[in-house]
Design an enzyme around this catalytic site. Structure first.
Site, PDB file in Angstrom:
ATOM      1  N   ASP A  81       0.944  -1.178  -0.095  1.00  0.00           N
ATOM      2  CA  ASP A  81      -0.190  -0.063  -0.034  1.00  0.00           C
ATOM      3  C   ASP A  81       0.960   1.112   0.052  1.00  0.00           C
ATOM      4  OD1 ASP A  81      -2.207   1.648   0.233  1.00  0.00           O
ATOM      5  OD2 ASP A  81      -2.163   1.368   2.413  1.00  0.00           O
ATOM      6  N   HIS A 179      -7.466  10.265   3.217  1.00  0.00           N
ATOM      7  CA  HIS A 179      -7.208   9.556   4.052  1.00  0.00           C
ATOM      8  C   HIS A 179      -7.400   9.683   5.612  1.00  0.00           C
ATOM      9  CE1 HIS A 179      -4.739   7.986   1.090  1.00  0.00           C
ATOM     10  NE2 HIS A 179      -5.013   6.746   1.273  1.00  0.00           N
ATOM     11  N   ASN A 254      -9.972   0.399  -0.394  1.00  0.00           N
ATOM     12  CA  ASN A 254      -9.192   0.450   0.929  1.00  0.00           C
ATOM     13  C   ASN A 254      -9.841   1.218   2.264  1.00  0.00           C
ATOM     14  OD1 ASN A 254      -7.515  -0.203  -1.335  1.00  0.00           O
ATOM     15  ND2 ASN A 254      -6.150   1.470  -0.843  1.00  0.00           N
TER      16      ASN A 254
HETATM   17  P1  13P Z   1      -8.916   5.258   5.319  1.00  0.00           P
HETATM   18  O1  13P Z   1      -8.139   6.053   5.849  1.00  0.00           O
HETATM   19  O2  13P Z   1     -10.127   5.779   4.734  1.00  0.00           O
HETATM   20  O3  13P Z   1      -9.149   4.004   6.091  1.00  0.00           O
HETATM   21  O4  13P Z   1      -8.220   4.874   3.870  1.00  0.00           O
HETATM   22  C1  13P Z   1      -6.978   3.738   3.707  1.00  0.00           C
HETATM   23  C2  13P Z   1      -6.260   3.847   2.718  1.00  0.00           C
HETATM   24  O5  13P Z   1      -6.662   4.448   1.518  1.00  0.00           O
HETATM   25  C3  13P Z   1      -5.174   3.003   2.599  1.00  0.00           C
HETATM   26  O6  13P Z   1      -4.582   3.050   1.469  1.00  0.00           O
HETATM   27  O1  G3H Z   2      -3.185   5.045   3.452  1.00  0.00           O
HETATM   28  C1  G3H Z   2      -2.555   4.761   4.499  1.00  0.00           C
HETATM   29  C2  G3H Z   2      -3.007   3.709   5.237  1.00  0.00           C
HETATM   30  O2  G3H Z   2      -3.846   3.802   6.187  1.00  0.00           O
HETATM   31  C3  G3H Z   2      -1.880   3.047   6.005  1.00  0.00           C
HETATM   32  O3  G3H Z   2      -1.558   3.924   7.141  1.00  0.00           O
HETATM   33  O4  G3H Z   2       0.971   4.363   6.844  1.00  0.00           O
HETATM   34  O5  G3H Z   2      -0.116   4.730   8.930  1.00  0.00           O
HETATM   35  O6  G3H Z   2       0.003   2.307   8.025  1.00  0.00           O
HETATM   36  P1  G3H Z   2      -0.162   3.659   7.857  1.00  0.00           P
HETATM   37 ZN    ZN Z   3      -4.700   5.094   0.710  1.00  0.00          ZN
END
Ligand code: 13P
Ligand code: G3H
Ligand code: ZN
Length: 317
Positions: A81, A179, A254
């Site tokens: 990700d 996000h 996601n």
């Molecule tokens: P959220 O912060 O809305 O859960 O999105 C997660 C995401 O896009 C991870 O790539």
């Molecule tokens: O888009 C980001 C995801 O929510 C992952 O979050 O980078 O804090 O693990 P993180």
């Molecule tokens: Zn994301």
């Protein structure tokens, strides 16, 4: 069983969206597998750079391999990700992942295409597929902060050029989501008109919706009633809108923040109600069950619940 992300996309496109859930630890991993088996849904496990540095690359891989044995019915892909070039290359070389996301969306178009193509060439040579991002979501994305006001939606014509020139296999589009817990205020929401324009120009091409947590008001209220201090104006995506996005090409959705809210609610309420307890396994077990219920519910909203038989049939498993 681990399958490729492409295989899941081919089955799902236009019929349902696949939930892509981040994992960082044992409890999330087990809750995710349990929820997907309870709801008979295929799924995508997402590993962020942050998760890799928190839990360690090897431990995450071990957790997933062990869960695969614990839940032999599960059909899923493993995905990086918001990767940078180094993370994507490392994941491609490791032989463990189904797909990677290269996120160069903060770069100008030409640079984004150049970086994405570099990763696409390496990934395709090893049979992995690549998700890229065009346009910028608001909110906090790894260590890049994008001001909500300057978040720019994906341009449909640019999306066609980007896909053709980069060779990516799926595209994360900026259609109004962001996000974290603070996505919308007032009547703001997903720009379905923009999504439809992108899909018309890229028919059959899998689109990805990031920032899809719904940030339930009752979850925020329970956290705050148990000592939390989350701004009650926090607002996310209406989970009933996922199914509307499916015929518009959204194949992967996601969700991470909502799972963090479940964790926070379970642990805050547990320690509020049992101040004498210090065995972390007790709230841990409650979290696994609550997270599994949460995942099964999301899969219902995505239309992926009950699709395991179709996936098995179409993939000849
Ligand atoms: P959220 O912060 O809305 O859960 O999105 C997660 C995401 O896009 C991870 O790539
Ligand atoms: O888009 C980001 C995801 O929510 C992952 O979050 O980078 O804090 O693990 P993180
Ligand atoms: Zn994301």
């Amino acid at each position: 069983m681990i399958v490729t992300t492409d295989q899941l996309f081919k089955v799902a496109y236009g019929k349902f969206a696949i939930g892509a859930y981040n994992i960082n630890n044992l409890e999330q991993t087990r809750g995710l597998f349990k929820g997907c088996i309870d709801s008979q849904a295929p799924f995508i496990i997402q590993i962020s750079k942050g998760a890799r540095s928190y839990a360690g690359v090897k431990l995450l891989e071990g957790l997933i391999r062990a869960a695969e044995q614990e839940f032999p019915e599960a059909i899923f892909a493993v995905h990086i990700d918001h990767g940078d070039v180094a993370t994507c290359m490392d994941a491609i070389e490791s032989g463990f992942y189904s797909s990677v996301m290269i996120d160069a969306s903060h770069e100008p178009l030409e640079k984004n295409i150049e970086i994405t193509k570099l990763v696409v060439d390496a990934a395709h040579a090893k049979g992995l597929s690549v998700e890229a991002e065009l346009g910028q979501l608001g909110g906090v994305e790894e260590d890049i902060v994008v001001d909500e006001k300057h978040a720019n939606l994906t341009d449909p014509d640019q999306a066609v050029e980007f896909v053709e020139r980069s060779g990516c296999d799926s595209l994360a589009v900026a259609i109004g989501t962001s996000h974290g817990a603070y996505k919308f205020s007032g009547s703001q929401g997903i720009h379905f008109d923009r999504l439809a324009e992108i899909q018309q120009r890229l028919p059959g091409f899998p689109l990805v919706m990031h920032g899809s947590s719904s940030v339930p008001a009752e979850e925020v209220a329970r956290i705050n009633a148990a000592g939390g201090a989350i701004d009650p104006s926090a607002k996310g995506v209406d989970e009933n809108s996922f199914i509307r996005a499916v015929p518009l090409g959204v194949t992967k959705v996601n969700i991470d923040t909502d799972g963090r809210l479940v964790w926070t609610r379970v642990h805050r309420e547990f320690f509020r109600d049992k101040p004498d307890v210090f065995d972390f396994r007790k709230p841990g077990l409650i979290f696994v069950d609550e997270y599994a219920k949460f995942i099964a519910h999301k899969n219902e909203k995505l239309g992926s619940a009950g699709q395991l038989d179709l996936v098995r049939q179409e993939l000849g498993l």
